[in-house]
Scaffold this active site. Sequence first.
Site, mmCIF file in Angstrom:
data_model
loop_
_atom_site.group_PDB
_atom_site.id
_atom_site.type_symbol
_atom_site.label_atom_id
_atom_site.label_comp_id
_atom_site.label_asym_id
_atom_site.label_seq_id
_atom_site.Cartn_x
_atom_site.Cartn_y
_atom_site.Cartn_z
ATOM 1 N N HIS A 1 -2.903 2.495 8.373
ATOM 2 C CA HIS A 1 -3.969 1.699 7.763
ATOM 3 C C HIS A 1 -4.182 0.453 8.601
ATOM 4 O O HIS A 1 -3.268 -0.361 8.771
ATOM 5 C CB HIS A 1 -3.589 1.312 6.330
ATOM 6 C CG HIS A 1 -4.510 0.299 5.722
ATOM 7 N ND1 HIS A 1 -5.879 0.421 5.744
ATOM 8 C CD2 HIS A 1 -4.251 -0.880 5.081
ATOM 9 C CE1 HIS A 1 -6.425 -0.615 5.132
ATOM 10 N NE2 HIS A 1 -5.459 -1.427 4.739
ATOM 11 N N GLU B 1 0.818 -1.216 0.000
ATOM 12 C CA GLU B 1 0.000 0.000 0.000
ATOM 13 C C GLU B 1 0.856 1.271 0.000
ATOM 14 O O GLU B 1 0.334 2.369 0.216
ATOM 15 C CB GLU B 1 -0.919 0.025 1.233
ATOM 16 C CG GLU B 1 -1.789 -1.193 1.409
ATOM 17 C CD GLU B 1 -2.875 -1.322 0.361
ATOM 18 O OE1 GLU B 1 -2.959 -0.450 -0.521
ATOM 19 O OE2 GLU B 1 -3.631 -2.306 0.412
ATOM 20 N N HIS C 1 -7.077 -2.794 9.939
ATOM 21 C CA HIS C 1 -8.275 -3.579 9.652
ATOM 22 C C HIS C 1 -9.178 -3.547 10.885
ATOM 23 O O HIS C 1 -9.254 -4.511 11.650
ATOM 24 C CB HIS C 1 -7.898 -5.003 9.256
ATOM 25 C CG HIS C 1 -7.128 -5.086 7.989
ATOM 26 N ND1 HIS C 1 -6.541 -6.246 7.524
ATOM 27 C CD2 HIS C 1 -6.832 -4.131 7.054
ATOM 28 C CE1 HIS C 1 -5.931 -6.007 6.372
ATOM 29 N NE2 HIS C 1 -6.092 -4.734 6.071
ATOM 30 N N HIS D 1 -12.863 -3.431 3.939
ATOM 31 C CA HIS D 1 -11.414 -3.657 3.992
ATOM 32 C C HIS D 1 -10.772 -3.077 5.260
ATOM 33 O O HIS D 1 -10.150 -3.802 6.017
ATOM 34 C CB HIS D 1 -10.757 -3.055 2.740
ATOM 35 C CG HIS D 1 -9.278 -3.272 2.665
ATOM 36 N ND1 HIS D 1 -8.603 -3.367 1.462
ATOM 37 C CD2 HIS D 1 -8.322 -3.389 3.614
ATOM 38 C CE1 HIS D 1 -7.309 -3.549 1.688
ATOM 39 N NE2 HIS D 1 -7.115 -3.565 2.997
ATOM 40 N N GLU E 1 -17.413 12.877 22.338
ATOM 41 C CA GLU E 1 -16.182 13.560 21.954
ATOM 42 C C GLU E 1 -15.857 13.437 20.468
ATOM 43 O O GLU E 1 -14.954 14.134 19.968
ATOM 44 C CB GLU E 1 -14.989 13.035 22.775
ATOM 45 C CG GLU E 1 -14.548 11.616 22.449
ATOM 46 C CD GLU E 1 -15.284 10.567 23.277
ATOM 47 O OE1 GLU E 1 -14.792 9.439 23.371
ATOM 48 O OE2 GLU E 1 -16.370 10.881 23.812
#
Length: 271
Positions: free
Chosen positions: A139, A115, A141, A210, A169
Amino acid sequence: MSIMEMNFIKDFMKITYDAWLKGWHERNGGNITYRLTPEEISGIKEFITEEIEYIPIGVTVENLANEYFLVTGSGKFMRNISINTVQNVGIVKIDEKGENYAIVWGLDKAKPTSEFPSHLMSHSIKKDKTNGLHRVIMHSHTTNLIALTFILPLEGKVFTRELWEMATECPAVFPEGIGIVPWMVPGGIEIAKATQNLMEKHNIVIWAHHGTFCSGETLDLTFGLMDTVEKSAEILVKVISMGGKKQTITGDNFRDLSKNFKVSISEDYLY
């Protein structure tokens, strides 16, 4: 001082292990990149190799020319980073054109995350939009956020409002809302461009079915942002499983919160 004793390396090891403990990084899932400061670059000079081979990134990021990034490796397990850092993460340098990268430390017989183009394109837009303040792209999952992409409309406006309502919040933590990328093949240029476009406005971008991308100034702040939005998603999943909302935070409540917290909340999310 060895490179392993430097604060940014120790912070990276801690955040990656904490993220694994959260359950966000099964097997080799997820990836993190951190753009080094000038002081950190000076500190690593004696540890990095000058005999480097540049490899095409696949995208052009001119404003990241000559920048250095700490990056997780492709196929590497997040839980192993604190055990054997040099084999699982590396420092890469972007060339003077912003078109190629070279590994200058670590990633023994490995390469950066698949990525990496998505990370760099997000770093590029965030460097411009924040005057260089944002240095982290994460990133993960995130279980509950992924689950919600199967039942909520894939619209940033809907996700933002639903998640704001789950924790008071949240509008203060991510007042700019959430962006949504529909399912795309990961690792490609198309998803990298789609993410970059949304990162122009948002610090949180969800990849449908994803995972989640977050941008922030520091590793701690970025982890905290990911943790906050995922906690809100967890509450929403539980609310839905219990039959749905019977009462909630209203648009006027959010307007009052905006005044007291001195944050700007778009009326687009107060429908």
